[in-house]
Scaffold this motif. Structure first.
Motif, short mmCIF file in Angstrom:
data_model
loop_
_atom_site.label_atom_id
_atom_site.label_comp_id
_atom_site.label_asym_id
_atom_site.label_seq_id
_atom_site.Cartn_x
_atom_site.Cartn_y
_atom_site.Cartn_z
N ILE A 182 26.54 44.39 105.23
CA ILE A 182 26.83 45.22 106.41
C ILE A 182 27.78 44.46 107.33
N THR A 183 28.83 45.14 107.74
CA THR A 183 29.82 44.56 108.65
C THR A 183 29.61 45.13 110.04
N THR A 184 29.66 44.27 111.03
CA THR A 184 29.42 44.73 112.40
C THR A 184 30.47 44.18 113.36
N THR A 185 30.65 44.90 114.46
CA THR A 185 31.48 44.42 115.58
C THR A 185 30.78 44.80 116.87
N LEU A 234 28.96 48.30 123.45
CA LEU A 234 28.72 49.00 122.20
C LEU A 234 28.66 48.05 121.02
N VAL A 235 27.87 48.42 120.03
CA VAL A 235 27.82 47.69 118.77
C VAL A 235 28.03 48.70 117.65
N ARG A 236 28.72 48.27 116.60
CA ARG A 236 29.05 49.15 115.48
C ARG A 236 28.67 48.45 114.17
N ALA A 237 28.24 49.25 113.21
CA ALA A 237 27.88 48.71 111.89
C ALA A 237 28.45 49.63 110.81
N ARG A 238 28.81 49.03 109.68
CA ARG A 238 29.34 49.79 108.55
C ARG A 238 28.80 49.21 107.25
N LEU A 239 28.42 50.09 106.33
CA LEU A 239 28.02 49.64 104.99
C LEU A 239 28.62 50.57 103.95
N ALA A 294 24.18 63.31 116.06
CA ALA A 294 23.83 62.11 115.31
C ALA A 294 24.63 60.92 115.81
N LEU A 295 23.99 59.76 115.82
CA LEU A 295 24.67 58.52 116.19
C LEU A 295 25.46 57.94 115.02
N SER A 296 25.10 58.31 113.81
CA SER A 296 25.76 57.76 112.62
C SER A 296 26.62 58.82 111.95
N ARG A 297 27.49 58.35 111.06
CA ARG A 297 28.33 59.23 110.28
C ARG A 297 28.28 58.78 108.81
N PHE A 298 28.25 59.78 107.90
CA PHE A 298 28.21 59.53 106.46
C PHE A 298 29.45 60.16 105.82
N GLU A 299 30.11 59.39 104.96
CA GLU A 299 31.31 59.87 104.29
C GLU A 299 31.34 59.37 102.85
N ARG A 300 32.14 60.06 102.03
CA ARG A 300 32.44 59.56 100.69
C ARG A 300 33.87 59.06 100.67
N THR A 311 28.42 54.67 108.86
CA THR A 311 28.73 53.90 110.06
C THR A 311 27.80 54.31 111.19
N LEU A 312 27.62 53.40 112.12
CA LEU A 312 26.75 53.63 113.28
C LEU A 312 27.36 52.95 114.49
#
Length: 423
Positions: free
Chosen positions: A102-105, A221-226, A297-303, A312-313
């Protein structure tokens, strides 16, 4: 630092063996984990934390494994009473490992205090006058916390909003933006707000009323991606259904409420374990979810183009490493040590990563076998205990409940009675 967070087979160990495995993974002596054994809080310590103490309540602390956050192996303590949360987050963290974890900023640790000004004859003129006096007022704010300024924090900016009053007129609202460094920041910004309020009222030609921070920490803010390969999740069809199911939470507030609750299952568990303010973080998250006037929603789902799931969140994250229970509660200190973080920003990023993993786990369960299958298997153990099952009876009763499909207290009592008759 942790050599690995991939502690396979942890669930098959007892609590003391798990602590030993954790200490070994961290290269530490087990002694620092002692507060986890007896809740780590004496009656005397509890007396100093809140008023009218009559006792304490224990919440289980589990260890989330498999996490790689920004390339670092991380073991994460989670305090929660809800079954399946720790296991689900750990499972998604495992699935994310092949593509880097998981990558975060995170943004700067900026908190805001609000000062409400009333009875202002010329709101727009008052706004201009306040901004003209901004340097003077910021200096006055920084005089309240020279230590914060010394370590690089302090008041940074004044913002003025004119907010319509639904009963008539307007509120003139001044926002004091403060870099709170490694603190959550409530005490610092509240102290500053109270100090500058009289001067603001004088400049505006009105009177002061409320002077307090806002938990809508949208400057912090904090963001995460997987990313996860489709095969890990059950195939391309499951990924497609996950994306479609998650989109409902963007479009419908009824679904969004439960979707975001799943995110907070992970986030609040880590916030609580580390002695931070769960209510502040939850308030910030839910208000941020409604920032455009509709709860989403706080998160987003994509292909991605290659079919990989990308989730992502982003949300506010007001947590600290100094002050409050983070320092005064021995178990919270041990929990922070377990994460091996050095800054509040790093802790916030780990918390966000856990929230995203938990969210992906819930959406996957909904899109695949259904939420109850895994959850009820773990819940059955709690029901068995509630029915009076002893340590050597719990597994048998729980297994029978799941097989029956009715995970209920009355059924557990019947199963337990039958089990004991057969002995």
């Amino acid at each position: 630092m942790a050599t690995t967070s991939r502690l396979s087979g942890l669930r098959n160990l007892d609590a003391s063996e798990r602590r030993a495995a954790l200490a070994e993974a961290l290269g530490r002596d087990e002694e620092f984990l002692a507060p986890f054994v007896d809740a780590g809080l004496s009656g005397e310590q509890a007396e100093r934390m809140i008023e009218n103490v009559i006792g304490q309540i224990a919440i289980p602390v589990g260890l989330a494994t498999n996490f790689i956050v920004n390339g670092r192996e991380v073991l994460v303590p989670m305090a929660t009473e809800e079954p399946s949360v720790v296991a689900a987050a750990s499972n998604i963290a495992r699935m994310a490992r092949p593509l880097g974890g998981i990558t975060t900023t995170t943004s700067a640790p900026l908190m805001q205090a609000q000062i409400q000004l009333l009875d202002v004859a010329d709101p727009h003129g008052a706004r201009a006058r306040i901004l003209e006096a901004a340097a003077e007022i910021i200096d006055l704010a920084n005089e309240q916390d020279p230590k914060l300024v010394e370590i690089g924090g302090g008041a940074r900016e004044l913002r003025v909003r004119i907010v319509p009053n639904t009963t008539g007129g307007v509120h003139v609202i001044v926002h004091l933006v403060v870099d709170v460094a490694d603190a959550m920041g409530a005490n610092a910004v509240n102290t500053m707000a109270e100090a500058i309020a009289p001067r603001l009222a004088e400049v505006a030609g009105g009177r002061q009323l409320l002077r307090i921070l806002t938990n809508l920490a949208d400057l912090r803010l904090v963001r995460a991606r997987l990313a996860i390969e489709p095969e890990m999740l059950g195939g391309p069809d499951v990924v497609a259904d996950m994306v479609t199911g998650a989109q409902l939470a963007v479009d419908d507030p009824y679904r969004a409420a439960t979707h975001n609750k799943g995110i907070m299952n992970g986030i609040s568990a880590v916030v609580l374990a580390t002695g931070n303010d769960t209510r502040a973080v939850e308030a910030g998250a839910h208000s941020y979810a409604a920032r455009d006037g509709r709860y989403r929603a706080l998160s987003r789902f994509e292909r991605a183009a290659d079919g990989i799931l990308v989730a992502t969140l982003e949300l506010p994250m007001a947590v600290g490493l100094v002050g409050g229970a983070t320092k005064s509660h021995p178990t919270a200190r041990a929990a922070v040590e377990t994460t091996e973080v050095r800054t509040a920003a790093e802790l916030g990023e780990i918390i966000c990563a856990v929230g995203l993993a938990q969210n992906v786990a819930a959406v996957r369960a909904l899109a695949a076998e259904g939420i109850q299958r895994g959850h009820m298997g773990l819940h059955a153990r709690n029901v068995a205990v509630g029915a009076g099952a002893t340590a050597d009876e719990i597994d048998a009763v729980a297994t029978a409940l799941v097989a029956d499909g009715r995970v209920r207290a009355d059924v557990a009592e019947q199963v337990l009675a039958q089990l004991r008759e057969q002995r």
